[in-house]
Design an enzyme around this catalytic site. Structure first.
Site, mmCIF file in Angstrom:
data_model
loop_
_atom_site.group_PDB
_atom_site.id
_atom_site.type_symbol
_atom_site.label_atom_id
_atom_site.label_comp_id
_atom_site.label_asym_id
_atom_site.label_seq_id
_atom_site.Cartn_x
_atom_site.Cartn_y
_atom_site.Cartn_z
ATOM 1 N N SER A 136 22.295 42.372 25.988
ATOM 2 C CA SER A 136 23.430 43.064 26.584
ATOM 3 C C SER A 136 24.743 42.505 26.083
ATOM 4 O O SER A 136 24.868 41.321 25.789
ATOM 5 C CB SER A 136 23.407 42.928 28.109
ATOM 6 O OG SER A 136 24.592 43.495 28.636
ATOM 7 N N LYS A 191 16.670 42.897 32.290
ATOM 8 C CA LYS A 191 17.743 43.657 31.642
ATOM 9 C C LYS A 191 17.987 44.962 32.413
ATOM 10 O O LYS A 191 19.142 45.397 32.579
ATOM 11 C CB LYS A 191 17.365 43.961 30.182
ATOM 12 C CG LYS A 191 18.278 44.963 29.474
ATOM 13 C CD LYS A 191 19.652 44.381 29.242
ATOM 14 C CE LYS A 191 20.745 45.316 28.765
ATOM 15 N NZ LYS A 191 20.494 46.511 28.078
ATOM 16 N N HIS A 194 19.980 44.132 35.366
ATOM 17 C CA HIS A 194 21.360 43.911 34.895
ATOM 18 C C HIS A 194 22.091 45.246 34.800
ATOM 19 O O HIS A 194 23.204 45.401 35.288
ATOM 20 C CB HIS A 194 21.334 43.207 33.533
ATOM 21 C CG HIS A 194 22.631 43.300 32.785
ATOM 22 N ND1 HIS A 194 23.018 44.441 32.107
ATOM 23 C CD2 HIS A 194 23.653 42.425 32.652
ATOM 24 C CE1 HIS A 194 24.212 44.245 31.576
ATOM 25 N NE2 HIS A 194 24.623 43.038 31.892
ATOM 26 N N ASN A 195 21.439 46.224 34.190
ATOM 27 C CA ASN A 195 22.097 47.523 34.024
ATOM 28 C C ASN A 195 22.311 48.215 35.364
ATOM 29 O O ASN A 195 23.339 48.855 35.574
ATOM 30 C CB ASN A 195 21.277 48.428 33.098
ATOM 31 C CG ASN A 195 21.429 48.022 31.650
ATOM 32 O OD1 ASN A 195 21.690 46.867 31.353
ATOM 33 N ND2 ASN A 195 21.262 48.960 30.747
ATOM 34 N N GLU A 198 25.180 46.705 36.905
ATOM 35 C CA GLU A 198 26.360 47.195 36.167
ATOM 36 C C GLU A 198 26.805 48.560 36.729
ATOM 37 O O GLU A 198 27.995 48.784 36.959
ATOM 38 C CB GLU A 198 25.975 47.290 34.688
ATOM 39 C CG GLU A 198 27.005 47.886 33.767
ATOM 40 C CD GLU A 198 26.416 48.059 32.357
ATOM 41 O OE1 GLU A 198 25.743 47.126 31.852
ATOM 42 O OE2 GLU A 198 26.614 49.130 31.769
#
Ligand code: 2AM
Length: 513
Positions: A136, A191, A194-195, A198
């Site tokens: 990322s 990940k 994480h997104n 976000e």
């Protein structure tokens, strides 16, 4: 080894896929002294890259997978940065015939974690190692230091560790934002979270902006000042920083560019995956879900245009706070300043809820998929390089590392929930009044704040020893004989009531048996 063989097998790593992320990662690896051999399906892109961006570097071009593999030192490390989905499977099958046992295939794309788990199994069954890694940080991160979240075959880690940590972002001097996450799909799962986070962070910022814009009639310049100020405090983060800069950007005519951008959001799916996973694991990740749905609502532009003419609500303008009404303007400005601080507090408290929910989901996934996730280590990986990087993640790391943990009895005590950490529950306490004021005012003024309000609803639910689910269980037992447990009996004993006098004594579990 002959001289010829030596020159042939000179590359440290191969990278397939010369789209923007691939190119930048290759240049980053080259900067750190690694020799990279590159290949792309459309081979003209290899020549273009070697002749332009890679000119004067040690990067080697290859026009076939065979040629690429022949240039690699053993065990061979081949990293794919291609479109997620079928192309990854196709590529794996094209690479495998050229490999020897112990060679390592790496997927640095945005693959779905279950696909990664399947590919790890497949490659390991053939004697190869497989790493699925989240990367990322966008273009800039890939070039100068992304956050890297690798998972898959654990025995591959010692072989890729040096190169991954060398090219990753660094925090606190030289701590790399890259650590081994866990087996099979763990890297891509983290990940994905994480997104999802976000998505949540972006929605929270948009809600703060919306109240300032519509409730307080602030213009882009004024909001730019607010975000600049916020970026100096506990909200200090990449996303607040870019929001500050976006608000200052002018179009060719000198007017704010942001005001000219159509309000329909796109999405690529990682937010949706996070929500789907939360549904499967039964974890309330309500804030990210609202962020995903808000993008969906934004996409209904035509419907919203029609509805806006028919569906009535209160005026968004918050009277007496705009500072533009003339009367008592100094007093109004003071009140407005306080209100903007409340917006800040609503954003900050909601953000704490969102991360608490994200960590709840990771904890449930770790249990389900048998991963030993290092929660503090994950916060550290996200501290730099990636889109959600922030000062705040340093505090999360501290919370999970136990230095400020809820229980000081043992540093090894696992923090059950971020909200129970001393620092974070103190912060929520401090922000609570402002947060409630914003959610209540927004509701009264008809300004949508789905993420702020779901965060508050979750907070109030989570801190409730008693919820109205007693009534819900009664309803389920009434119409479906689903049974209930009683507060005056031990857990695990189930009761059924004939609520109407017409039903039988048979509970649904008896039917199912
Ligand atoms: P291309 O340049 O030949 O299209 C992002 O789309 C990257 O993924 C590009 O490098 C693209 O190669 C590559 N890609 C997409 N589908 C692929 C496939 N089926 N096999 C190999 N590479 C693929």
């Amino acid at each position: 080894m002959t001289q010829q063989a030596e020159t042939k097998s000179q590359a440290d790593i191969a990278l397939i896929g010369l789209a923007v992320m691939g190119q930048n990662l290759i240049l980053n690896m080259n900067d750190h002294g690694y020799t990279v051999v590159v290949f792309n399906r459309t081979t003209s892109k290899v020549d273009d890259f070697i002749a332009n961006e890679a000119k004067g570097t040690n990067i080697i071009g290859a026009h076939s997978i065979e040629e690429m593999v022949a240039k690699l030192k053993r065990p061979r490390k081949i990293m794919m940065l291609v479109k997620a989905g079928a192309p990854v499977d196709e590529l794996i099958d094209q690479i495998i015939p050229h490999l020897e046992k112990g060679d390592i295939i790496i997927d640095g794309g945005n693959s779905f974690f279950e696909d990664t788990a399947r590919r790890v199994k497949y490659c390991e069954s053939k004697g190869f190692l497989y790493v699925g890694t989240g990367v990322s940080g966008g273009e800039e991160g890939a070039r100068h230091g992304p956050s890297i979240m690798p998972g898959g075959s654990p025995t591959a880690w010692p072989f890729v560790k040096d190169i991954f940590q060398a090219i990753s972002a660094k925090v606190d001097g030289d701590t790399p934002c890259c650590e081994w996450v866990g087996e099979n799909g763990a890297g891509h799962y983290v990940k994905m979270i994480h997104n999802g986070i976000e998505y949540g962070d972006m929605q929270l910022i948009c809600e703060a902006y919306n109240i300032m814009k519509n409730g307080l009639e602030m213009d882009a310049d004024e909001m730019h000042q607010v975000f600049a100020e916020w970026n100096k405090g506990e909200l200090d983060s990449y996303l607040i920083e870019i929001t500050r800069d976006i608000l200052a950007k002018k179009d060719d005519d000198g007017l704010p560019l942001v005001d000219k951008i159509l309000d329909t959001a796109g999405q690529k799916g990682t937010g949706k995956w996070t929500v789907l996973s939360s549904q499967e694991l039964g974890i309330p990740i309500t804030l990210i879900a609202e962020a995903v749905y808000s993008r969906c609502v934004s996409a209904l532009k035509d419907e919203r245009m029609k509805a806006s003419k028919k569906l009535k609500g209160p005026r968004a303008l918050i009277a007496g706070l705009t500072g533009k009404s003339g009367v008592n303007s100094q007093k109004n400005l003071e009140k407005k300043k306080k209100f903007v601080q409340d917006i800040h507090d609503a954003l900050y408290a909601s953000k704490i809820i969102s991360y608490a929910q994200g960590y709840m989901l990771m904890r449930a996934a770790a249990k389900e998929y048998d991963w030993k996730l290092n929660y503090g280590g994950i916060a550290l990986m996200w501290r730099g390089g990636c889109i959600i990087r922030s000062r705040f993640l340093g505090k999360i790391k501290e919370a999970f590392d136990g230095s400020k943990s809820f229980s000081k009895k043992s540093a090894k005590h696992e923090l059950d929930n971020l909200l129970l950490d001393d620092y974070f529950h103190g912060e929520i306490k401090r922000c609570q009044k402002g947060w409630r004021n914003i959610v209540a005012t927004a509701a009264k003024k008809g300004i949508p704040v789905p993420a702020f309000s779901t965060a508050l609803a979750f907070y109030d639910q989570y801190r409730s020893a008693v919820l109205p689910a007693n009534l819900l269980q009664a309803q389920r037992d009434y119409f479906g004989a689903h049974t209930y447990e009683r507060i005056d009996k031990p857990r695990g004993e189930f009761f059924h009531t004939d609520w109407t006098g017409h039903g039988g004594d048979t509970s649904s579990s008896t039917y199912n048996a």
